[in-house]
Motif scaffolding. Sequence first.
Motif, PDB file in Angstrom:
ATOM      1  N   SER A 193      27.816  38.888  60.154  1.00 48.04           N
ATOM      2  CA  SER A 193      28.163  38.480  58.783  1.00 48.04           C
ATOM      3  C   SER A 193      28.715  39.631  57.942  1.00 48.04           C
ATOM      4  O   SER A 193      28.738  39.527  56.715  1.00 48.04           O
ATOM      5  N   LYS A 194      29.186  40.706  58.560  1.00 51.75           N
ATOM      6  CA  LYS A 194      29.681  41.852  57.786  1.00 51.75           C
ATOM      7  C   LYS A 194      30.866  41.463  56.893  1.00 51.75           C
ATOM      8  O   LYS A 194      30.877  41.742  55.695  1.00 51.75           O
ATOM      9  N   THR A 195      31.879  40.816  57.498  1.00 51.68           N
ATOM     10  CA  THR A 195      33.051  40.419  56.713  1.00 51.68           C
ATOM     11  C   THR A 195      32.680  39.377  55.669  1.00 51.68           C
ATOM     12  O   THR A 195      33.228  39.371  54.563  1.00 51.68           O
ATOM     13  N   HIS A 196      31.746  38.507  56.015  1.00 48.69           N
ATOM     14  CA  HIS A 196      31.326  37.480  55.057  1.00 48.69           C
ATOM     15  C   HIS A 196      30.678  38.123  53.827  1.00 48.69           C
ATOM     16  O   HIS A 196      30.871  37.649  52.700  1.00 48.69           O
ATOM     17  N   LEU A 197      29.930  39.195  54.016  1.00 49.06           N
ATOM     18  CA  LEU A 197      29.341  39.894  52.872  1.00 49.06           C
ATOM     19  C   LEU A 197      30.431  40.480  51.984  1.00 49.06           C
ATOM     20  O   LEU A 197      30.314  40.467  50.751  1.00 49.06           O
ATOM     21  N   LEU A 198      31.496  40.983  52.608  1.00 47.80           N
ATOM     22  CA  LEU A 198      32.623  41.480  51.815  1.00 47.80           C
ATOM     23  C   LEU A 198      33.267  40.351  51.024  1.00 47.80           C
ATOM     24  O   LEU A 198      33.623  40.522  49.853  1.00 47.80           O
ATOM     25  N   ILE A 199      33.432  39.194  51.660  1.00 42.26           N
ATOM     26  CA  ILE A 199      34.058  38.057  50.992  1.00 42.26           C
ATOM     27  C   ILE A 199      33.224  37.610  49.788  1.00 42.26           C
ATOM     28  O   ILE A 199      33.764  37.368  48.695  1.00 42.26           O
ATOM     29  N   GLN A 200      31.909  37.516  49.963  1.00 45.44           N
ATOM     30  CA  GLN A 200      31.054  37.100  48.854  1.00 45.44           C
ATOM     31  C   GLN A 200      31.099  38.113  47.716  1.00 45.44           C
ATOM     32  O   GLN A 200      31.133  37.745  46.534  1.00 45.44           O
ATOM     33  N   ALA A 201      31.120  39.410  48.064  1.00 46.08           N
ATOM     34  CA  ALA A 201      31.212  40.434  47.023  1.00 46.08           C
ATOM     35  C   ALA A 201      32.567  40.378  46.321  1.00 46.08           C
ATOM     36  O   ALA A 201      32.658  40.574  45.103  1.00 46.08           O
ATOM     37  N   ALA A 202      33.635  40.090  47.090  1.00 48.87           N
ATOM     38  CA  ALA A 202      34.976  39.988  46.499  1.00 48.87           C
ATOM     39  C   ALA A 202      35.054  38.806  45.539  1.00 48.87           C
ATOM     40  O   ALA A 202      35.631  38.918  44.444  1.00 48.87           O
ATOM     41  N   VAL A 203      34.505  37.672  45.933  1.00 49.83           N
ATOM     42  CA  VAL A 203      34.509  36.490  45.066  1.00 49.83           C
ATOM     43  C   VAL A 203      33.758  36.779  43.773  1.00 49.83           C
ATOM     44  O   VAL A 203      34.204  36.417  42.678  1.00 49.83           O
ATOM     45  N   ASN A 204      32.635  37.473  43.883  1.00 46.65           N
ATOM     46  CA  ASN A 204      31.862  37.817  42.700  1.00 46.65           C
ATOM     47  C   ASN A 204      32.641  38.758  41.778  1.00 46.65           C
ATOM     48  O   ASN A 204      32.466  38.738  40.562  1.00 46.65           O
ATOM     49  N   CYS A 205      33.518  39.573  42.373  1.00 44.20           N
ATOM     50  CA  CYS A 205      34.289  40.530  41.578  1.00 44.20           C
ATOM     51  C   CYS A 205      35.468  39.867  40.874  1.00 44.20           C
ATOM     52  O   CYS A 205      35.725  40.141  39.707  1.00 44.20           O
ATOM     53  N   ILE A 206      36.195  39.002  41.577  1.00 42.43           N
ATOM     54  CA  ILE A 206      37.416  38.424  41.003  1.00 42.43           C
ATOM     55  C   ILE A 206      37.131  37.257  40.068  1.00 42.43           C
ATOM     56  O   ILE A 206      37.973  36.911  39.232  1.00 42.43           O
ATOM     57  N   LEU A 207      35.962  36.623  40.184  1.00 45.95           N
ATOM     58  CA  LEU A 207      35.597  35.570  39.241  1.00 45.95           C
ATOM     59  C   LEU A 207      35.294  36.174  37.866  1.00 45.95           C
ATOM     60  O   LEU A 207      34.708  37.247  37.780  1.00 45.95           O
ATOM     61  N   PRO A 208      35.684  35.506  36.796  1.00 41.91           N
ATOM     62  CA  PRO A 208      35.333  36.012  35.456  1.00 41.91           C
ATOM     63  C   PRO A 208      33.879  35.734  35.144  1.00 41.91           C
ATOM     64  O   PRO A 208      33.229  34.903  35.791  1.00 41.91           O
ATOM     65  N   LYS A 209      33.368  36.429  34.145  1.00 42.70           N
ATOM     66  CA  LYS A 209      31.998  36.159  33.720  1.00 42.70           C
ATOM     67  C   LYS A 209      31.911  34.782  33.080  1.00 42.70           C
ATOM     68  O   LYS A 209      30.943  34.038  33.296  1.00 42.70           O
ATOM     69  N   GLU A 210      32.962  34.436  32.328  1.00 50.84           N
ATOM     70  CA  GLU A 210      32.993  33.131  31.664  1.00 50.84           C
ATOM     71  C   GLU A 210      34.435  32.661  31.569  1.00 50.84           C
ATOM     72  O   GLU A 210      35.362  33.471  31.423  1.00 50.84           O
ATOM     73  N   TRP A 211      34.633  31.357  31.678  1.00 53.10           N
ATOM     74  CA  TRP A 211      35.984  30.783  31.615  1.00 53.10           C
ATOM     75  C   TRP A 211      35.894  29.410  30.985  1.00 53.10           C
ATOM     76  O   TRP A 211      35.196  28.533  31.483  1.00 53.10           O
ATOM     77  N   LYS A 212      36.579  29.249  29.860  1.00 45.91           N
ATOM     78  CA  LYS A 212      36.631  27.954  29.165  1.00 45.91           C
ATOM     79  C   LYS A 212      35.231  27.395  28.890  1.00 45.91           C
ATOM     80  O   LYS A 212      34.973  26.200  29.060  1.00 45.91           O
ATOM     81  N   GLY A 213      34.312  28.293  28.512  1.00 42.25           N
ATOM     82  CA  GLY A 213      32.967  27.859  28.175  1.00 42.25           C
ATOM     83  C   GLY A 213      32.036  27.686  29.349  1.00 42.25           C
ATOM     84  O   GLY A 213      30.866  27.345  29.158  1.00 42.25           O
ATOM     85  N   VAL A 214      32.510  27.903  30.581  1.00 43.38           N
ATOM     86  CA  VAL A 214      31.667  27.764  31.777  1.00 43.38           C
ATOM     87  C   VAL A 214      31.305  29.156  32.279  1.00 43.38           C
ATOM     88  O   VAL A 214      32.160  30.040  32.391  1.00 43.38           O
ATOM     89  N   ASN A 215      30.031  29.380  32.590  1.00 50.21           N
ATOM     90  CA  ASN A 215      29.559  30.673  33.075  1.00 50.21           C
ATOM     91  C   ASN A 215      29.721  30.754  34.586  1.00 50.21           C
ATOM     92  O   ASN A 215      29.137  29.976  35.327  1.00 50.21           O
ATOM     93  N   TYR A 216      30.532  31.716  35.050  1.00 48.65           N
ATOM     94  CA  TYR A 216      30.740  31.926  36.487  1.00 48.65           C
ATOM     95  C   TYR A 216      30.031  33.184  36.984  1.00 48.65           C
ATOM     96  O   TYR A 216      29.929  33.387  38.190  1.00 48.65           O
TER      97      TYR A 216
END
Length: 348
Positions: free
Chosen positions: A62-85
């Motif tokens: 799951s090494k690459t999968h851990l990178l993918i999850q960390a990348a998704v967490n990085c590129i997602l905004p904290k909040e968008w259109k009133g929804v908390n991401y």
Amino acid sequence: MGGGGGGEEKVEGWLEGEESAKAMLSRRITRRERPLFLPPPLDRVPLRLGNVVEIVGPPPSSKTHLLIQAAVNCILPKEWKGVNYGGLGNLVMFFDLDCRFEILRLSQALKHRIMEANGSRANPNWEQGDADAFNCNQKKGPDIECDRELFSSCMRRFMCVRCYDSLEFLTALKTLHYQLQKERETHGVDVHFLMIDSIGAFYWIDRASTSVALKGNNRKCHSLQSVSESIIQEIRKLLLVHPMLVLATKAANLGELKRNSQKWYSEKASDLITLGSGPQKLPYREYMPSIWQSFVTHRVLVQASGEDSKHHNSPIYLSQWLLPSLSLSDKFIVTDVRTHFVLLVVAC
């Protein structure tokens, strides 16, 4: 030269700069000291920009999968259109060195996270252009376009470069400073994560090429040590100007070491690291050059446990922090949305 006064104004503006040196240093120091929130098991140890984290383990672990999850967490905004991401809203620079990374895996993980935050039920078979599949709550009109806009905005924050040998990787690093500056001007945010998958991809090729060149007395050959030193030097330069968290995966063949453990014990005991305790105790031998080993600030070892989760119908993985050394090993699973802790195991 033409242009007259307009050109002079641009030059003066460039010389004056948009911020003072004091403001720039203050901003970068603040960014470095701010703790980062990463998915399990990377959240066990507090990490900051400037750290170099090595995720090592045998395939598949799951090494690459851990990178993918960390990348998704990085590129997602904290909040968008009133929804908390709950994301960082920053850029990711991803180097694919083993040429196995599939961008589809990242896009699917991103879609599932968006749907999870929207309260939708994830559908792994959706298509990007299928509005109903994109949002299982059957949202209409502006809501669907909002999700698509968010997805596109996040994907633009992910930059991927595929390299086929060490010299291509080194060349890409040398030109990265200009690219990161350009991306910062375009998106208005910085690169937070520099990901390398996998750092040892060219090790054996470079080592073999060095040996052949030495036998043939080829003076133009770039030795494994010199290439490694140049790569790390370029990364150090980047971290000085662009504070980032470096996440690098590295393959480790535990089975081969187990068959030859006595030989490797006698060669260099300090290179031998073990995972877990009792029947779960497995060794691996460090093979990367010493300059890379000293460059790494954190190291976590992951591997499959051979068990399956009853609730999620997913494989269970083990993780143990080697640097810093922790007396705990974790069990976790990976899903399409995120990683989850299963339970905590105290190592003997």
